[in-house]
Every structure is written in structure tokens, then in C-alpha cells.
Design a protein around this motif. Structure first.
Motif, PDB file in Angstrom:
ATOM      1  N   LEU A   1       0.833  -1.207   0.000  1.00 49.66           N
ATOM      2  CA  LEU A   1       0.000   0.000   0.000  1.00 49.66           C
ATOM      3  C   LEU A   1       0.867   1.257   0.000  1.00 49.66           C
TER       4      LEU A   1
ATOM      5  N   GLU B   1      -8.157   1.084  -4.185  1.00 48.10           N
ATOM      6  CA  GLU B   1      -9.275   1.755  -3.505  1.00 48.10           C
ATOM      7  C   GLU B   1      -8.806   2.445  -2.225  1.00 48.10           C
ATOM      8  N   ASP B   2      -7.889   1.802  -1.491  1.00 46.04           N
ATOM      9  CA  ASP B   2      -7.363   2.423  -0.271  1.00 46.04           C
ATOM     10  C   ASP B   2      -6.588   3.697  -0.592  1.00 46.04           C
TER      11      ASP B   2
ATOM     12  N   ARG C   1      -7.028   5.575   3.122  1.00 40.94           N
ATOM     13  CA  ARG C   1      -7.276   4.819   4.353  1.00 40.94           C
ATOM     14  C   ARG C   1      -6.688   3.430   4.226  1.00 40.94           C
ATOM     15  N   VAL C   2      -6.574   2.733   5.384  1.00 43.97           N
ATOM     16  CA  VAL C   2      -6.201   1.331   5.394  1.00 43.97           C
ATOM     17  C   VAL C   2      -7.477   0.509   5.369  1.00 43.97           C
ATOM     18  N   ASN C   3      -7.512  -0.486   4.508  1.00 48.32           N
ATOM     19  CA  ASN C   3      -8.702  -1.325   4.349  1.00 48.32           C
ATOM     20  C   ASN C   3      -9.263  -1.745   5.707  1.00 48.32           C
TER      21      ASN C   3
ATOM     22  N   ASN D   1      -3.192   5.149   9.304  1.00 43.74           N
ATOM     23  CA  ASN D   1      -4.177   6.037   8.677  1.00 43.74           C
ATOM     24  C   ASN D   1      -3.733   7.489   8.726  1.00 43.74           C
TER      25      ASN D   1
END
Length: 598
Positions: free
Chosen positions: A237, A272-273, A278-280, A294
């Protein structure tokens, strides 16, 4: 006033020059000034430190006989009053020749009881100091061993990395840019011995030093995650979030390969994150860790859209496409990692230089690769790290063969490696087979060939891991459309009475892409290739004393599941795990057998 001006003007000029240099070397202008300044100053310090460490290494290679004897005698004298030192008359040893006459060659069983005593808290048994940690080995053979590790082991590793750091800057000057590194590291789960000594892998955590904290794309909180799937997700991420990333790093190529394989199948939630910043929420993380992570994220729809376009286009060369300024991939890709390294070089990281910096084991630092720009992975033996001996390959099956010293080996000869380390292992056969390919000053430069334990041998044919891999790759080319993703092989005796054939033979489990099945004729190509590549194997096949190879196809992802299963069972860590190519553990065999689809 004049004195104040004389001080302030040069100071301001220096600050302006530093700021100008930082801006020039930092492609990510969104980073805070403090973050870039911290990395800049840390990098300058490491450049100077690595230069000193490189010069120290160079000096030690100019008189290896003297340096090796000095290292040996210093360690012998340190432990001469221990129980072990008294048994083997350390106080009488004055040179390396006498040492080899008094002390036998050893293997792990020789030390098992001493290490058990150390774990219980007994002192002055094997070494004169209390171990920093009881290090767990990688488990390549199907089980782990525990070895004592003292502080000097960590120091020599750091010196080795320093020399490699210097070599990297010389070979690739643009790596001096202030770009972040995506370091894939998984904190191990530690245990303690009866006396409280930590038990775990001899890993150096990225958070161990504050110097590199600003250099990593993963925030410090990400290195607190002990579960592999969650940690891998977080590493990916934050790496994907940084479009100016400069380096990918892991201890072994397998770690980066599995990370890219995960990305290939799970890129949508990562994108998407990044889009939402944000973190899933479905990721299982401790609340405080999630909060810290976050805080490091902000919505970035533009970056998310760029990534989605690249992922939809396919994954060949994906590393350079999502990180256009990626300079280098750092990971060991020899031995069992050769296949994973090939996947990185020719698929996921196509077009990005790769560098395998060190050759090391739990026993200590063995060699450093001072030539990052070369295709071959060759390592200079470090005279200050270990005391080395070499068993000529034609004698390595003997229990107590004669050995040669560093200054006695010759180029193009193959040896079994023997080491005496700082942690009490004396004349220890680590099981590695190496080839001397050159000399740097007086120190041998070696190529890792294979592990002694990773050899197929049902009738005395002795096919090494390296030779089998080359033959398997040749056979796969005869399977139209097939791509070898992973594999292991097993001697039929491990199956017991359920081996499916009366004659001893090899059972090979392959994970392949591009095809769903293989005909019997295609599977038999592997046996034909083995016969062509090994005259001894061919002879046994023609006599009928070895049966044909049996090839099994396993489901996609099976070897990643096998990796998780082995690590959970033997207690090693993801950072040091190497897939055993010749499986000798019945439990692991049963696991991979359940994954067979054809």
C-alpha cells in the motif's frame, strides 16, 4: 558585528547549498522538508561510514593468511577457559595448523548439548559470553536448528552491508537520490529460552536504527505487524502510494516474488485504499497500528487512477510502469531463490537492475558482492568475519577430510565450505558447496553452487539442486506455453509403500502457468532431459534400477501455501525462509500432495 556576519554568511551559504542539493536529489517534492533533510543527513553519514567499512574490508583482503590467523586466535583465546575450550585444549593452540590437528571437523549434532546448556542459563560452556540471541536457522532441510549468536555477529553483518552500500553507490551513482525504499520485512515472533535468552531469527529490523527511518516507504508502525498477509498488504500500500519510489528490497527474491503475485490478484482493494486515503477496514490490525497508519494516508484519486490503468494493462514490467524512477531491486537470488529471481528479472521487474548484495547464513556473514553491475552473483569472502576452510569436492564425503585455507585454494576449483565463527562453532561444516571464480587482492571470490542437503540420490547418481533446476527449465521449454512458477522434488523412498512404482525414482511437483494439463509424453520429457544431462542417471535408467520421473501439477498458489505451512511448523521467519527444492519431510510432502490437480 563583523565577526557575527563572518559566521552567519558562510553558515547561510552552506544551508542554501544543502537545500539546493536536497531539492535536486529529491524527486518527491510533496515530502516534508524535515523528512528529506533527515534522509539527506543520514545518507551522507552512511556514505562516509560505508567508505570506511569498504576500506577496512579491502585492507583485510591484502594479507589473508595473517588476518585469518589473527581472527582465529583471538576467538580461541577468548574461549580458552570455557568447558569446551578446556576439552579441546584451546590454551595450547598457537596457529591455524595446530588448531586443525587438535579440533575435528564438526556438524550440528556436535554442539546440540552445549546449546541446550546455554539455553538453560549455564555459563562458560561453549563461549565465554552470554549470547545476544539463540538464532533459529532457515529450515531448508525441513527442520530448524538453534545456534548461539553474539554481538560481534551483528557488527560484521553491518560492516558487510556497509561495503555493499559503497559498491552500490559506485556502480549506480543515481542511487544517491533521495528516494524511498520499499523494504519487505516481517517481524518474527520471538520466544525465550529457560534462562530468558531470546530465540528467533538473526534478522536486522529496519527499525533497529533511526538512520534509515526516513528512507523507507513503510511507516515504522507497519514494521510492528507480525502477520505476513497484513504486513505484506501494508508494505504494498505505502509503496504504491509513492510514485517516485527508488528501490525494492527484501532478504530473498522469494519475498518480492510473492508480494508481486499477491499484488497481481489483489490490486483492486489496494487502489481503492489509495483513492480513499485509508487502510482497508477488513484488514486485521491492532487499533493503535491502524491509527498510526491512517494518519500517514491522504486521499489520492489521481495516483489511484494511474495505478488502475497500469494494472489492467497486465503485469509484465509492472514495477517500472508504476514506479518510473525505480533504480534497483535488492534481494538474494541464488540457490533456491534462483527461480524467483528469474521471475522478477524477466517479468515483474523487467528492465530494472537487480543486486544480490550478500552471501550469509545464520552462522555469520560469508561474502559480499562488490560488483552490483555484473550479471553473475559473485561474493568476496570477508576475512574478518569468519575463519574459513575448504574441503576439496572429491573429499567432501569423508568424515574428516583434509582442508585448505584461504591462501591455498585455486581458481575454478569447487569446495565444501567450513567455518569457525564468533559464536563458538569450530570447524563447522555448513553444507554449502562453492566455486572459487577469482581473487580480489588475496581473498577468494566465490560463486554459490548448491547445498549438500539439497541433492537427489536414490542410487548414487547424485544430482545437485543446481543441475536439476537447469534440467527442469530445459524440459519446461518442451511444454508449449508452459511457464514454471515453482517446484520441488522428492525421492520416492519418502512415500514409503505408496510411492506408485517399484523402482526408486523422483517425484516432481510443479506449479505452472500457461497450460492446464500435460500429456504423459510431455511429462516424460523431464526424464529424457535428465538422461541427456546425466550419464550416471541414464545408466541407471537403462539398467532399470531407477524408475522414470513422475511429474505432478499442483494448483496455483500451492507453493505459497506450502511456504506458510513450513514456516508455521518449523518456527523460522519469512525473512530467512528458503524453499527446500529437495523435500525430505513427510509432513511437507503430504501437504503438497493434497494440492495435486493433475
Amino acid at each position: 558585528m563583523i565577526l557575527l556576519a563572518a559566521f552567519l554568511i558562510p553558515t547561510l551559504l552552506i544551508l542554501v547549498l544543502i537545500w539546493s542539493d536536497i531539492c535536486r536529489k529529491s524527486p518527491d517534492q510533496k515530502r516534508t522538508y524535515l523528512s528529506r533533510l533527515h534522509q539527506y543527513l543520514s545518507q551522507r553519514y552512511l556514505i562516509l561510514l560505508s567508505l570506511w567499512q569498504r576500506r577496512t574490508l579491502e585492507f583485510s583482503t591484502k594479507n589473508v593468511r595473517q588476518e585469518q590467523q589473527r581472527i582465529l586466535l583471538r576467538r580461541i583465546r577468548r574461549d580458552r577457559n570455557t568447558e569446551y575450550g578446556n576439552l579441546y585444549r584451546f590454551s595450547e593452540i598457537t596457529n591455524r595448523e595446530l588448531y586443525c590437528r587438535i579440533h575435528p571437523l564438526t556438524e550440528y549434532g556436535h554442539y546440540k548439548d552445549y546449546i541446550w546448556q546455554i539455553g538453560k542459563g549455564e555459563e562458560n560452556v561453549l563461549i565465554s559470553e552470554r549470547p545476544r540471541v539463540l538464532s533459529v536457522t532457515s529450515g531448508t532441510s525441513g527442520s530448524t536448528t538453534i545456534l548461539p549468536s553474539v554481538k560481534i555477529t551483528t557488527t560484521t553483518f553491518q560492516q558487510g552491508f556497509g561495503a555493499c552500500f559503497n559498491a552500490k553507490f559506485i556502480a549506480y551513482p543515481h542511487t544517491r537520490n533521495l528516494q524511498r525504499t520499499a523494504k519487505f520485512f516481517y517481524p518474527p515472533v520471538w520466544k525465550k529460552s529457560e534462562s530468558g535468552i531470546p530465540i528467533g531469527p538473526n534478522d536486522i529490523s529496519p527499525t533497529a536504527s533511526q538512520l534509515g527511518s526516513s528512507s523507507y516507504s513503510t511507516p515504522a508502525a507497519g514494521y510492528e505487524i507480525t502477520t505476513e498477509t497484513e504486513a505484506q498488504y501494508i508494505h504494498l500500500l505505502f509503496a504504491l502510494k509513492d510514485g517516485t519510489l527508488g528501490f525494492l528490497e527484501a532478504s530473498f527474491a522469494s519475498i518480492l516474488y510473492h508480494a508481486f503475485a499477491f499484488l497481481q490478484h489483489h490490486w483492486e482493494p489496494l487502489v481503492e485504499d489509495i483513492r480513499l486515503g485509508r487502510v482497508n477496514p477488513q484488514l486485521s490490525l491492532a487499533d493503535d497500528v491502524r491509527l498510526k497508519l491512517n494518519a500517514q494516508l491522504k486521499p489520492d484519486p489521481q495516483r489511484a487512477s494511474q495505478l488502475a490503468v497500469e494494472f489492467v494493462s497486465g503485469f509484465r514490467g509492472i514495477a517500472r510502469r508504476v514506479w518510473p524512477q525505480l533504480n534497483l531491486v535488492l534481494a538474494v537470488d541464488t540457490g533456491a531463490n534462483k527461480l524467483y529471481g528469474s521471475h522478477l528479472k524477466h517479468f515483474f521487474c523487467e528492465g530494472v537492475p537487480t543486486y544480490s548484495p550478500i552471501y550469509a547464513a545464520t552462522e555469520g556473514l560469508i561474502g559480499v558482492n562488490l560488483w552490483p553491475e555484473r550479471k553473475e552473483q559473485h561474493y568476496l569472502l570477508c576475512p574478518q568475519s569468519l575463519f574459513y576452510e575448504f574441503i576439496p569436492i572429491n573429499l567432501h564425503e569423508e568424515e574428516q577430510p583434509r582442508t585448505l585455507f584461504m591462501d591455498e585454494v585455486k581458481e575454478n576449483e569447487v569446495f565444501e565450505l567450513v567455518v569457525t565463527n564468533a559464536s563458538g562453532l569450530c570447524r563447522y561444516r555448513i553444507g554449502d558447496i562453492v566455486k572459487v571464480v577469482a581473487f580480489h587482492n588475496q581473498s577468494p571470490v566465490i560463486e554459490f553452487k548448491y547445498r549438500k542437503s539439497q541433492m537427489l540420490n536414490v542410487r548414487g547418481e547424485k544430482i545437485t539442486e543446481e543441475d536439476f533446476y537447469q534440467t527442469l527449465q530445459r524440459a519446461v521449454k518442451l511444454w508449449p506455453g508452459a511457464v514454471l512458477l515453482d517446484y520441488c522434488c522428492i525421492e520416492s523412498s519418502l512415500f514409503g509403500p505408496f510411492c506408485g512404482g517399484s523402482d526408486p525414482h523422483y517425484e516432481v511437483f510443479v506449479e505452472i502457468g500457461g497450460v492446464r494439463n500435460l500429456s504423459e509424453d510431455q511429462r516424460y520429457k523431464l526424464d529424457q532431459c535428465l538422461q541427456e544431462d546425466s550419464m550416471v542417471y541414464q545408466s541407471f535408467r537403462r539398467k532399470g534400477s531407477i524408475g522414470p520421473v513422475r511429474v505432478h501439477i499442483v494448483a496455483m498458489g500451492s507453493f505459497k501455501e506450502l511456504t506458510d505451512f513450513i514456516i508455521a511448523n518449523v518456527g523460522t521467519s519469512y525473512n530467512q525462509f528458503q524453499m527446500p527444492r529437495v523435500m525430505k519431510n513427510k509432513e511437507f510432502l503430504d501437504f503438497i500432495q493434497r494440492k495435486v490437480i493433475s
